[in-house]
Design a protein around this motif. Structure first.
Motif, PDB file in Angstrom:
ATOM      1  N   GLN A 263       1.330  -1.230   0.195  1.00 39.10           N
ATOM      2  CA  GLN A 263       0.299   0.092   0.498  1.00 39.10           C
ATOM      3  C   GLN A 263       0.690   2.165   0.107  1.00 39.10           C
ATOM      4  OE1 GLN A 263      -2.954   0.353  -0.073  1.00 39.10           O
ATOM      5  NE2 GLN A 263      -3.824  -2.457  -0.228  1.00 39.10           N
ATOM      6  N   PRO A 264       0.328   2.325  -0.538  1.00 46.43           N
ATOM      7  CA  PRO A 264       1.238   3.724  -1.146  1.00 46.43           C
ATOM      8  C   PRO A 264       1.271   4.800   0.193  1.00 46.43           C
ATOM      9  CG  PRO A 264      -0.606   3.370  -2.685  1.00 46.43           C
ATOM     10  CD  PRO A 264      -0.892   2.280  -1.849  1.00 46.43           C
ATOM     11  N   TYR A 265       1.979   3.752   2.138  1.00 48.89           N
ATOM     12  CA  TYR A 265       1.428   4.911   2.603  1.00 48.89           C
ATOM     13  C   TYR A 265       2.892   4.489   3.540  1.00 48.89           C
ATOM     14  CZ  TYR A 265      -0.451   3.865   7.927  1.00 48.89           C
ATOM     15  OH  TYR A 265      -0.531   4.052   9.265  1.00 48.89           O
ATOM     16  N   VAL A 266       3.522   5.292   3.897  1.00 49.82           N
ATOM     17  CA  VAL A 266       4.021   5.493   5.329  1.00 49.82           C
ATOM     18  C   VAL A 266       4.067   6.320   6.480  1.00 49.82           C
ATOM     19  CG1 VAL A 266       5.636   7.425   4.350  1.00 49.82           C
ATOM     20  CG2 VAL A 266       7.221   5.604   5.458  1.00 49.82           C
ATOM     21  N   ALA A 267       3.934   5.832   8.129  1.00 49.96           N
ATOM     22  CA  ALA A 267       3.909   6.752   8.890  1.00 49.96           C
ATOM     23  C   ALA A 267       5.035   6.324   9.760  1.00 49.96           C
ATOM     24  CB  ALA A 267       2.608   6.283   9.677  1.00 49.96           C
ATOM     25  N   LEU A 268       5.386   7.749  10.564  1.00 48.47           N
ATOM     26  CA  LEU A 268       6.498   7.994  11.376  1.00 48.47           C
ATOM     27  C   LEU A 268       6.011   8.224  12.564  1.00 48.47           C
ATOM     28  CD1 LEU A 268       9.438   8.487  12.091  1.00 48.47           C
ATOM     29  CD2 LEU A 268       9.618  10.560  11.090  1.00 48.47           C
ATOM     30  N   ARG A 269       6.228   8.162  13.662  1.00 49.91           N
ATOM     31  CA  ARG A 269       6.190   8.223  15.270  1.00 49.91           C
ATOM     32  C   ARG A 269       7.220   9.245  15.542  1.00 49.91           C
ATOM     33  NH1 ARG A 269       4.730   4.502  19.689  1.00 49.91           N
ATOM     34  NH2 ARG A 269       5.207   5.909  21.539  1.00 49.91           N
ATOM     35  N   ALA A 270       6.763  10.684  15.903  1.00 50.88           N
ATOM     36  CA  ALA A 270       7.690  11.076  16.804  1.00 50.88           C
ATOM     37  C   ALA A 270       7.382  11.531  18.130  1.00 50.88           C
ATOM     38  CB  ALA A 270       8.256  11.878  15.395  1.00 50.88           C
ATOM     39  N   ASP A 271       7.478  11.534  19.206  1.00 46.84           N
ATOM     40  CA  ASP A 271       7.058  11.360  20.201  1.00 46.84           C
ATOM     41  C   ASP A 271       5.964  11.727  20.704  1.00 46.84           C
ATOM     42  OD1 ASP A 271       9.320  13.070  20.996  1.00 46.84           O
ATOM     43  OD2 ASP A 271       9.275  15.063  20.136  1.00 46.84           O
ATOM     44  N   ALA A 272       4.903  12.101  20.830  1.00 44.10           N
ATOM     45  CA  ALA A 272       3.257  12.452  20.788  1.00 44.10           C
ATOM     46  C   ALA A 272       2.357  12.489  19.325  1.00 44.10           C
ATOM     47  CB  ALA A 272       2.801  13.134  21.888  1.00 44.10           C
ATOM     48  N   ALA A 273       3.046  12.563  18.435  1.00 47.72           N
ATOM     49  CA  ALA A 273       2.397  12.330  16.881  1.00 47.72           C
ATOM     50  C   ALA A 273       2.534  11.873  15.815  1.00 47.72           C
ATOM     51  CB  ALA A 273       2.942  14.008  16.596  1.00 47.72           C
ATOM     52  N   THR A 274       2.233  11.323  14.952  1.00 45.01           N
ATOM     53  CA  THR A 274       2.637  10.891  14.244  1.00 45.01           C
ATOM     54  C   THR A 274       2.234  11.876  12.698  1.00 45.01           C
ATOM     55  OG1 THR A 274       1.447   8.144  14.848  1.00 45.01           O
ATOM     56  CG2 THR A 274       1.264   8.556  12.731  1.00 45.01           C
ATOM     57  N   TYR A 275       3.512  11.354  11.535  1.00 37.81           N
ATOM     58  CA  TYR A 275       3.630  11.630  10.468  1.00 37.81           C
ATOM     59  C   TYR A 275       3.658  11.170   9.214  1.00 37.81           C
ATOM     60  CZ  TYR A 275       6.061  15.727  13.177  1.00 37.81           C
ATOM     61  OH  TYR A 275       6.076  16.726  14.123  1.00 37.81           O
ATOM     62  N   LEU A 276       3.050  11.127   8.441  1.00 37.98           N
ATOM     63  CA  LEU A 276       2.045  10.081   7.205  1.00 37.98           C
ATOM     64  C   LEU A 276       2.179  10.799   6.288  1.00 37.98           C
ATOM     65  CD1 LEU A 276      -1.725   8.093   8.362  1.00 37.98           C
ATOM     66  CD2 LEU A 276      -0.819   9.960   5.928  1.00 37.98           C
ATOM     67  N   CYS A 277       2.510   9.851   5.279  1.00 40.07           N
ATOM     68  CA  CYS A 277       2.314  10.448   3.673  1.00 40.07           C
ATOM     69  C   CYS A 277       1.297   9.230   3.412  1.00 40.07           C
ATOM     70  CB  CYS A 277       3.614  10.581   3.097  1.00 40.07           C
ATOM     71  SG  CYS A 277       3.438  10.978   1.407  1.00 40.07           S
ATOM     72  N   GLN A 278       0.734   9.375   2.380  1.00 36.40           N
ATOM     73  CA  GLN A 278      -0.168   8.420   1.536  1.00 36.40           C
ATOM     74  C   GLN A 278      -0.387   8.786   0.294  1.00 36.40           C
ATOM     75  OE1 GLN A 278      -3.582   6.761   2.430  1.00 36.40           O
ATOM     76  NE2 GLN A 278      -3.364   4.526   1.257  1.00 36.40           N
ATOM     77  N   ILE A 279      -0.146   7.730  -1.055  1.00 36.83           N
ATOM     78  CA  ILE A 279      -0.753   8.491  -2.567  1.00 36.83           C
ATOM     79  C   ILE A 279      -1.332   7.216  -2.910  1.00 36.83           C
ATOM     80  CG2 ILE A 279       0.580   8.289  -4.505  1.00 36.83           C
ATOM     81  CD1 ILE A 279       3.662   7.614  -3.476  1.00 36.83           C
ATOM     82  N   PHE A 280      -2.620   8.049  -3.429  1.00 38.40           N
ATOM     83  CA  PHE A 280      -3.404   7.888  -4.382  1.00 38.40           C
ATOM     84  C   PHE A 280      -3.523   7.950  -4.976  1.00 38.40           C
ATOM     85  CE2 PHE A 280      -5.630  11.645  -0.525  1.00 38.40           C
ATOM     86  CZ  PHE A 280      -5.638  10.528   1.030  1.00 38.40           C
ATOM     87  N   TRP A 281      -3.077   6.574  -5.284  1.00 40.85           N
ATOM     88  CA  TRP A 281      -2.584   6.329  -6.717  1.00 40.85           C
ATOM     89  C   TRP A 281      -2.973   4.583  -7.005  1.00 40.85           C
ATOM     90  CZ3 TRP A 281      -2.213   8.996 -11.078  1.00 40.85           C
ATOM     91  CH2 TRP A 281      -1.169   8.655 -12.097  1.00 40.85           C
ATOM     92  N   SER A 282      -4.000   4.451  -7.077  1.00 40.91           N
ATOM     93  CA  SER A 282      -3.435   2.966  -8.459  1.00 40.91           C
ATOM     94  C   SER A 282      -2.844   2.488  -8.974  1.00 40.91           C
ATOM     95  CB  SER A 282      -5.332   2.474  -8.400  1.00 40.91           C
ATOM     96  OG  SER A 282      -5.485   2.522  -9.921  1.00 40.91           O
ATOM     97  N   GLY A 283      -1.947   2.847  -9.744  1.00 43.20           N
ATOM     98  CA  GLY A 283      -1.301   2.264 -10.636  1.00 43.20           C
ATOM     99  C   GLY A 283      -0.198   1.744  -9.922  1.00 43.20           C
ATOM    100  N   ASN A 284       1.233   2.325 -10.645  1.00 41.46           N
ATOM    101  CA  ASN A 284       2.524   1.831 -10.292  1.00 41.46           C
ATOM    102  C   ASN A 284       3.308   2.833  -9.097  1.00 41.46           C
ATOM    103  OD1 ASN A 284       2.340  -0.202 -11.123  1.00 41.46           O
ATOM    104  ND2 ASN A 284       4.531  -0.689 -13.092  1.00 41.46           N
ATOM    105  N   TRP A 285       3.945   2.510  -8.068  1.00 42.44           N
ATOM    106  CA  TRP A 285       4.160   4.036  -7.756  1.00 42.44           C
ATOM    107  C   TRP A 285       5.631   3.621  -6.991  1.00 42.44           C
ATOM    108  CZ3 TRP A 285       4.861   2.675  -2.438  1.00 42.44           C
ATOM    109  CH2 TRP A 285       3.820   1.297  -2.287  1.00 42.44           C
ATOM    110  N   ILE A 286       5.837   4.849  -6.390  1.00 39.32           N
ATOM    111  CA  ILE A 286       7.569   4.321  -5.877  1.00 39.32           C
ATOM    112  C   ILE A 286       6.649   5.130  -4.367  1.00 39.32           C
ATOM    113  CG2 ILE A 286       8.837   6.302  -6.804  1.00 39.32           C
ATOM    114  CD1 ILE A 286      10.847   4.143  -6.663  1.00 39.32           C
ATOM    115  N   LEU A 287       7.771   4.626  -3.362  1.00 37.84           N
ATOM    116  CA  LEU A 287       7.276   5.518  -2.158  1.00 37.84           C
ATOM    117  C   LEU A 287       8.521   4.646  -1.086  1.00 37.84           C
ATOM    118  CD1 LEU A 287       6.025   7.623  -0.123  1.00 37.84           C
ATOM    119  CD2 LEU A 287       4.815   5.862   0.666  1.00 37.84           C
ATOM    120  N   ARG A 288       9.819   5.260  -0.560  1.00 45.95           N
ATOM    121  CA  ARG A 288      11.105   5.417  -0.274  1.00 45.95           C
ATOM    122  C   ARG A 288      11.592   6.405   1.121  1.00 45.95           C
ATOM    123  NH1 ARG A 288      14.735   5.397  -5.328  1.00 45.95           N
ATOM    124  NH2 ARG A 288      14.108   3.454  -5.684  1.00 45.95           N
TER     125      ARG A 288
END
Length: 207
Positions: free
Chosen positions: A7-32
């Motif tokens: 799933q094109p999704y990544v989350a980073l937990r830092a202290d009491a917060a969560t930073y999140l990124c998601q690509i709204f795309w059903s085709g080929n994608w890259i997330l690094r």
């Protein structure tokens, strides 16, 4: 490629917060995500493997929508907020999504009329609003088969062995109970036994 494994999704937990990124795309994608001394670098978008697209003057190229967000709380709370966001921004936000019963979970690709018909009033009693017959309701152009559901996809002929009176019988019973009737099919899934795959391989994106 978006699917069961990725799933094109990544989350980073830092202290009491969560930073999140998601690509709204059903085709080929890259997330690094690449850590560095200052934190991390996030790279994402269209997958550029063998990518080439000519743009003439005045042409445009639609790129995926990318969401960056910061949520108070842990990742599971951020995921709930993400679901809320996606529901609010879907193409038809005013359409009510019915509560559905799906035949996949008890029958895993081998539903039959004998098994499903008694469930219709039970599903209604449970408060469901739609009854969905999932994978396995079909045979191939060559006829009936005992092979797994994913080896029969592609020709989409109703299995008369599994549904002697066709799917109309299930649909009619659903209507009697005031339920919507849904039918699963996935036109991009073409099994080796399908006549479409045999006779028209040029229709397929890949084998």
């Amino acid at each position: 490629k978006t699917g069961f494994n990725f799933q094109p999704y990544v989350a980073l937990r830092a202290d009491a917060a969560t930073y999140l990124c998601q690509i709204f795309w059903s085709g080929n994608w890259i997330l690094r995500v690449a850590p560095n001394e200052g934190g991390a670098v996030l790279l994402g978008g269209l997958n550029n493997w063998n990518f080439r697209h000519w743009l003439r003057p005045g042409d445009t190229l639609a790129l995926p929508t990318v969401l960056f967000a910061r949520f108070e709380g842990f990742p599971h709370l951020a995921a709930r907020r993400l679901h809320d966001y996606r529901r609010a921004h879907r193409p038809d936000p005013d359409r009510v999504i019915p509560v559905q019963y799906n035949s996949w979970y008890p029958y895993h690709g081998d539903p039959t009329a004998e098994a499903l018909l008694p469930l219709v009033p039970l599903v209604k009693k449970l408060g469901c609003e739609a009854f969905v017959v999932d994978a396995g309701w079909y045979r191939t152009d060559e006829g009936e088969s005992d092979v797994e559901w994913d080896q029969r996809t592609g020709d989409w002929r109703v299995s008369r062995r599994r549904f002697p009176n066709g799917l109309r019988e299930i649909a009619a019973r659903c209507r009697q109970e005031g339920l919507l009737f849904g039918l699963w099919f996935e036109p991009e899934v073409i099994a080796p036994s399908s006549s479409i795959r045999r006779d028209h391989p040029e229709w397929l994106h890949h084998i």
